[in-house]
Scaffold this active site. Structure first.
Site, short mmCIF file in Angstrom:
data_model
loop_
_atom_site.label_atom_id
_atom_site.label_comp_id
_atom_site.label_asym_id
_atom_site.label_seq_id
_atom_site.Cartn_x
_atom_site.Cartn_y
_atom_site.Cartn_z
N SER A 8 0.85 -1.18 0.00
CA SER A 8 0.00 0.00 0.00
C SER A 8 0.89 1.23 0.00
CB SER A 8 -0.89 0.01 1.24
OG SER A 8 -1.54 1.26 1.38
N HIS A 9 0.37 2.33 -0.48
CA HIS A 9 1.10 3.59 -0.41
C HIS A 9 1.24 4.06 1.04
CE1 HIS A 9 0.52 3.55 -4.69
NE2 HIS A 9 1.29 4.63 -4.80
N SER A 10 0.43 3.53 1.91
CA SER A 10 0.47 3.90 3.32
C SER A 10 1.04 2.74 4.14
CB SER A 10 -0.93 4.23 3.82
OG SER A 10 -0.95 4.30 5.23
N SER A 70 0.95 2.63 -9.04
CA SER A 70 2.40 2.58 -8.88
C SER A 70 2.84 1.45 -7.95
CB SER A 70 2.95 3.93 -8.38
OG SER A 70 2.44 4.25 -7.12
#
Length: 132
Positions: A8-10, A70
Site C-alpha cells: 500500500s502507499h500507506s 504505482s
C-alpha cells in the site's frame, strides 16, 4: 504454503490490514506488510517489496496485493530484480481489492494450498456487497 505481501502507499494501512488478517490466520500463511516509501512517507518502495519476496522465498506461492497503480509498477519491478527465476515464477500480483482480497485470500490459504482457489477467492472480494 502461501506467503502474502501487502503493498500500500500507506505503511500504516498495510500494517493495519496485516493486523486484521492475522486475527483470521491460523499461522500457516506468512503475511508481510510492505507499505509506504523508504522514509515512512506515502509511496511505494521497490526494495521493500523485493526484500519481502526474498523473505518468503521458501513459500510455495507468494501473492502480492496492491492498492494503486504505482504499487503494481514497483511490485513488477521488484519481481524483475530477483535473480532467482524459480522464485520469480512463484510470485503473483493479485488483481483484487486490497482489503477484501487480502482477507479472503488469506482465509482461503488457511483452508487449502490451491493457488487458483486462493486467487479466485481473493478476486471475489470485488463483488462483495457491504450493504443490501
Amino acid at each position: 504454503m502461501t506467503g502474502v505481501i501487502i503493498v500500500s502507499h500507506s505503511e500504516k494501512l498495510a500494517e493495519g490490514l496485516r493486523d486484521i488478517v492475522m486475527e483470521m490466520n491460523d499461522g500457516s500463511v506468512a503475511v508481510i506488510a510492505a507499505g509506504g516509501a523508504a522514509d515512512g512517507r506515502i509511496g511505494t518502495n521497490t526494495t521493500k517489496i523485493k526484500n519481502a519476496i526474498e523473505n518468503l522465498a521458501e513459500r510455495e506461492h507468494i501473492l502480492i496485493f496492491v492498492d494503486l497503480g504505482s504499487a503494481v509498477i514497483c511490485s513488477e519491478t521488484a519481481i524483475e530484480m530477483l535473480e532467482d527465476e524459480a522464485l520469480q515464477a512463484k510470485v503473483h500480483i493479485v488483481d483484487a481489492p486490497l482489503v477484501e482480497g487480502v482477507i479472503g485470500g488469506v482465509i482461503q490459504a488457511t483452508i487449502c494450498n490451491d493457488l487458483e482457489k486462493i486467487i479466485a477467492t481473493a478476486k471475489e472480494g470485488a463483488t462483495l456487497r457491504k450493504v443490501h
